[in-house]
Design a protein around this motif. Sequence first.
Motif, PDB file in Angstrom:
ATOM      1  N   PHE A 100      47.129  83.057  53.759  1.00 10.33           N
ATOM      2  CA  PHE A 100      48.128  84.125  53.657  1.00 10.33           C
ATOM      3  C   PHE A 100      49.157  83.774  52.581  1.00 10.33           C
ATOM      4  CE2 PHE A 100      46.387  85.719  57.542  1.00 10.33           C
ATOM      5  CZ  PHE A 100      46.942  86.963  57.830  1.00 10.33           C
ATOM      6  N   THR A 101      49.636  82.531  52.602  1.00 15.72           N
ATOM      7  CA  THR A 101      50.680  82.107  51.656  1.00 15.72           C
ATOM      8  C   THR A 101      50.162  82.098  50.221  1.00 15.72           C
ATOM      9  OG1 THR A 101      51.771  80.745  53.336  1.00 15.72           O
ATOM     10  CG2 THR A 101      52.226  80.211  51.044  1.00 15.72           C
ATOM     11  N   VAL A 102      49.015  81.475  50.006  1.00 13.72           N
ATOM     12  CA  VAL A 102      48.492  81.364  48.645  1.00 13.72           C
ATOM     13  C   VAL A 102      48.105  82.729  48.090  1.00 13.72           C
ATOM     14  CG1 VAL A 102      46.590  80.472  47.248  1.00 13.72           C
ATOM     15  CG2 VAL A 102      47.760  78.968  48.868  1.00 13.72           C
ATOM     16  N   PHE A 103      47.375  83.507  48.858  1.00 13.09           N
ATOM     17  CA  PHE A 103      46.904  84.788  48.325  1.00 13.09           C
ATOM     18  C   PHE A 103      48.075  85.709  47.997  1.00 13.09           C
ATOM     19  CE2 PHE A 103      45.158  89.062  48.392  1.00 13.09           C
ATOM     20  CZ  PHE A 103      44.044  88.904  47.582  1.00 13.09           C
ATOM     21  N   SER A 104      49.047  85.795  48.903  1.00 11.24           N
ATOM     22  CA  SER A 104      50.162  86.713  48.673  1.00 11.24           C
ATOM     23  C   SER A 104      51.040  86.265  47.513  1.00 11.24           C
ATOM     24  CB  SER A 104      51.003  86.869  49.944  1.00 11.24           C
ATOM     25  OG  SER A 104      51.567  85.634  50.343  1.00 11.24           O
ATOM     26  N   ASN A 105      51.209  84.958  47.337  1.00 13.02           N
ATOM     27  CA  ASN A 105      52.107  84.471  46.283  1.00 13.02           C
ATOM     28  C   ASN A 105      51.422  84.297  44.934  1.00 13.02           C
ATOM     29  OD1 ASN A 105      54.938  83.841  47.370  1.00 13.02           O
ATOM     30  ND2 ASN A 105      53.589  83.062  48.973  1.00 13.02           N
ATOM     31  N   VAL A 106      50.185  83.829  44.929  1.00 12.75           N
ATOM     32  CA  VAL A 106      49.495  83.573  43.656  1.00 12.75           C
ATOM     33  C   VAL A 106      48.926  84.857  43.070  1.00 12.75           C
ATOM     34  CG1 VAL A 106      47.540  82.383  42.585  1.00 12.75           C
ATOM     35  CG2 VAL A 106      48.998  81.179  44.221  1.00 12.75           C
ATOM     36  N   PHE A 107      48.318  85.683  43.902  1.00 10.35           N
ATOM     37  CA  PHE A 107      47.615  86.855  43.383  1.00 10.35           C
ATOM     38  C   PHE A 107      48.419  88.143  43.522  1.00 10.35           C
ATOM     39  CE2 PHE A 107      44.421  83.712  44.481  1.00 10.35           C
ATOM     40  CZ  PHE A 107      43.719  83.638  43.295  1.00 10.35           C
ATOM     41  N   GLN A 108      49.069  88.372  44.657  1.00  7.07           N
ATOM     42  CA  GLN A 108      49.820  89.609  44.832  1.00  7.07           C
ATOM     43  C   GLN A 108      51.184  89.536  44.151  1.00  7.07           C
ATOM     44  OE1 GLN A 108      49.650  89.992  49.183  1.00  7.07           O
ATOM     45  NE2 GLN A 108      47.960  91.442  48.991  1.00  7.07           N
ATOM     46  N   ARG A 109      51.947  88.501  44.414  1.00  7.14           N
ATOM     47  CA  ARG A 109      53.273  88.372  43.803  1.00  7.14           C
ATOM     48  C   ARG A 109      53.188  87.800  42.390  1.00  7.14           C
ATOM     49  NH1 ARG A 109      58.381  88.683  45.516  1.00  7.14           N
ATOM     50  NH2 ARG A 109      57.612  89.192  47.584  1.00  7.14           N
ATOM     51  N   GLY A 110      52.360  86.770  42.195  1.00 10.98           N
ATOM     52  CA  GLY A 110      52.275  86.098  40.904  1.00 10.98           C
ATOM     53  C   GLY A 110      51.340  86.760  39.917  1.00 10.98           C
ATOM     54  N   GLY A 111      50.438  87.597  40.403  1.00 13.40           N
ATOM     55  CA  GLY A 111      49.563  88.365  39.518  1.00 13.40           C
ATOM     56  C   GLY A 111      48.593  87.530  38.696  1.00 13.40           C
ATOM     57  N   LEU A 112      48.098  86.421  39.250  1.00 14.77           N
ATOM     58  CA  LEU A 112      47.175  85.574  38.493  1.00 14.77           C
ATOM     59  C   LEU A 112      45.905  86.334  38.139  1.00 14.77           C
ATOM     60  CD1 LEU A 112      46.668  82.684  37.388  1.00 14.77           C
ATOM     61  CD2 LEU A 112      45.483  82.206  39.558  1.00 14.77           C
ATOM     62  N   LYS A 113      45.504  86.194  36.876  1.00 15.40           N
ATOM     63  CA  LYS A 113      44.309  86.870  36.385  1.00 15.40           C
ATOM     64  C   LYS A 113      43.318  85.851  35.831  1.00 15.40           C
ATOM     65  CE  LYS A 113      46.880  91.019  35.030  1.00 15.40           C
ATOM     66  NZ  LYS A 113      48.172  90.516  35.539  1.00 15.40           N
ATOM     67  N   ALA A 114      42.066  86.253  35.760  1.00 17.19           N
ATOM     68  CA  ALA A 114      41.022  85.402  35.194  1.00 17.19           C
ATOM     69  C   ALA A 114      41.391  84.999  33.780  1.00 17.19           C
ATOM     70  CB  ALA A 114      39.685  86.134  35.195  1.00 17.19           C
ATOM     71  N   GLY A 115      41.165  83.734  33.452  1.00 14.80           N
ATOM     72  CA  GLY A 115      41.451  83.223  32.121  1.00 14.80           C
ATOM     73  C   GLY A 115      42.841  82.671  31.952  1.00 14.80           C
ATOM     74  N   GLU A 116      43.754  82.954  32.890  1.00 16.61           N
ATOM     75  CA  GLU A 116      45.117  82.448  32.763  1.00 16.61           C
ATOM     76  C   GLU A 116      45.185  80.979  33.190  1.00 16.61           C
ATOM     77  OE1 GLU A 116      48.324  85.951  32.996  1.00 16.61           O
ATOM     78  OE2 GLU A 116      47.591  85.328  34.967  1.00 16.61           O
ATOM     79  N   THR A 140      58.919  83.623  51.393  1.00 11.21           N
ATOM     80  CA  THR A 140      58.535  82.818  52.543  1.00 11.21           C
ATOM     81  C   THR A 140      57.849  83.759  53.518  1.00 11.21           C
ATOM     82  OG1 THR A 140      59.280  81.212  54.186  1.00 11.21           O
ATOM     83  CG2 THR A 140      60.741  83.066  53.762  1.00 11.21           C
ATOM     84  N   LEU A 141      56.847  83.288  54.212  1.00 17.72           N
ATOM     85  CA  LEU A 141      55.952  84.158  54.964  1.00 17.72           C
ATOM     86  C   LEU A 141      56.515  84.574  56.322  1.00 17.72           C
ATOM     87  CD1 LEU A 141      53.127  85.474  55.018  1.00 17.72           C
ATOM     88  CD2 LEU A 141      52.242  83.308  55.940  1.00 17.72           C
ATOM     89  N   ARG A 142      57.055  83.641  57.061  1.00 19.76           N
ATOM     90  CA  ARG A 142      57.374  83.887  58.469  1.00 19.76           C
ATOM     91  C   ARG A 142      58.331  85.056  58.701  1.00 19.76           C
ATOM     92  NH1 ARG A 142      59.268  79.162  62.758  1.00 19.76           N
ATOM     93  NH2 ARG A 142      58.387  80.141  64.613  1.00 19.76           N
ATOM     94  N   PRO A 143      59.395  85.240  57.886  1.00 19.43           N
ATOM     95  CA  PRO A 143      60.333  86.328  58.170  1.00 19.43           C
ATOM     96  C   PRO A 143      59.827  87.721  57.772  1.00 19.43           C
ATOM     97  CG  PRO A 143      61.371  84.552  56.902  1.00 19.43           C
ATOM     98  CD  PRO A 143      59.896  84.354  56.825  1.00 19.43           C
ATOM     99  N   GLN A 144      58.679  87.809  57.092  1.00 18.45           N
ATOM    100  CA  GLN A 144      58.204  89.116  56.670  1.00 18.45           C
ATOM    101  C   GLN A 144      57.783  89.958  57.867  1.00 18.45           C
ATOM    102  OE1 GLN A 144      55.662  89.298  53.138  1.00 18.45           O
ATOM    103  NE2 GLN A 144      56.116  87.158  52.709  1.00 18.45           N
ATOM    104  N   SER A 145      57.777  91.270  57.671  1.00 20.62           N
ATOM    105  CA  SER A 145      57.479  92.187  58.766  1.00 20.62           C
ATOM    106  C   SER A 145      56.033  92.064  59.213  1.00 20.62           C
ATOM    107  CB  SER A 145      57.750  93.627  58.323  1.00 20.62           C
ATOM    108  OG  SER A 145      56.792  94.042  57.360  1.00 20.62           O
ATOM    109  N   ASP A 146      55.777  92.520  60.440  1.00 21.64           N
ATOM    110  CA  ASP A 146      54.404  92.533  60.937  1.00 21.64           C
ATOM    111  C   ASP A 146      53.504  93.365  60.035  1.00 21.64           C
ATOM    112  OD1 ASP A 146      55.101  90.931  63.044  1.00 21.64           O
ATOM    113  OD2 ASP A 146      55.090  92.520  64.554  1.00 21.64           O
ATOM    114  N   LEU A 147      54.031  94.473  59.510  1.00 24.49           N
ATOM    115  CA  LEU A 147      53.242  95.333  58.630  1.00 24.49           C
ATOM    116  C   LEU A 147      52.888  94.615  57.339  1.00 24.49           C
ATOM    117  CD1 LEU A 147      51.945  98.026  57.900  1.00 24.49           C
ATOM    118  CD2 LEU A 147      54.195  98.809  57.105  1.00 24.49           C
ATOM    119  N   ALA A 148      53.845  93.887  56.760  1.00 25.81           N
ATOM    120  CA  ALA A 148      53.577  93.158  55.520  1.00 25.81           C
ATOM    121  C   ALA A 148      52.486  92.118  55.737  1.00 25.81           C
ATOM    122  CB  ALA A 148      54.853  92.501  55.010  1.00 25.81           C
ATOM    123  N   LYS A 149      52.546  91.410  56.853  1.00 25.74           N
ATOM    124  CA  LYS A 149      51.528  90.394  57.152  1.00 25.74           C
ATOM    125  C   LYS A 149      50.169  91.050  57.411  1.00 25.74           C
ATOM    126  CE  LYS A 149      55.018  87.351  59.145  1.00 25.74           C
ATOM    127  NZ  LYS A 149      55.555  86.787  60.402  1.00 25.74           N
TER     128      LYS A 149
END
Length: 325
Positions: A125-141, A260-269
């Motif tokens: 949950f932490t890696v996917f949301s921060n690296v790909f959703q928030r950080g926008g990592l793309k192939a080749g970067e 940070t993951l824990r305080p996010q809403s149930d919907l966000a998680k």
Amino acid sequence: MRAVEITQAGGPEVLQLCERPMPEAGHGDVVIKVAYAGVNRPDALQRAGSYAPPPTASDLPGLEAAGEIVAIGAGVSEYAVGDLVCALLPGGGYAEFVATPAAHCLPVPNGMGLKEAACLPETYFTVFSNVFQRGGLKAGERFLVHGGSSGIGTTAIQLAKLFGARVFTTAGSAEKCEACVALGAEKAINYREADFVEIVNALGGADLILDMVGGDYLPRNVKALANDGRLVQIAFLQGPKVELNFAQLMMRRLTITGSTLRPQSDLAKARIAEALKEQVWPLLDAGRLGPVMDSEFDLADAAAAHTRMESSGHIGKIVLKVGAV
């Protein structure tokens, strides 16, 4: 039920076995009979008194677990009693039973045991949301993750590599660096012997950095970013305050963000869980990645598990064996 509670703020010794009432399944919740629970840095921060649980969460530590669903609340249709799942928890994982929203559960991947599955939710949950959703990592970067031998680091290396990024990392020993390269890192930098800023810049600079160190790493991370680079902060093991020249952000069009993951809403998680099920779980089902396991402790030995984690000698995930399923 048996559980491990935090008797007072302090070191690992404040973790003690206790008896607690069994949780009930509220609307949209499931109750899981816990086989294994993951051990994570936020558990230690909560134990030390510096990371309070949300008001509605259990005061017991433990943010991820795997086991068998034994009760379901009203409004739950996607799971049934008897299903084996792993789950992100609001708290309460250091116990024989735990309640969590059904939408935060994911099926145990094909061919994976409950011990390994218990290590997936918090880090994925932490890696996917921060690296790909928030950080926008793309192939080749070019992607730099600090603490490459940690649970977060080993997950980030594997996922970023599978999604086509060039992966660099830092770790504190030759053994840890070798483990990171074996997982897919193109370059593993022993931070005790070399300057990651100099090495990463020689490779072109990082398009994205995932950092949980903080402190003096913040200005160094900014220097290691390529133009238009992004820094995602998920923890501050060396503290959150530092002097930083923000003119670099404007001149080089940099982005600094974090979560940070824990305080996010149930919907966000729940939305993160949906994305993981669609984009990452097929890779786990196919055996193309998985958790790196360090050690296992009995529930009664939770203090020893925390001591192991805080020694920083581990490579990968630490789990508590709670019960049989």
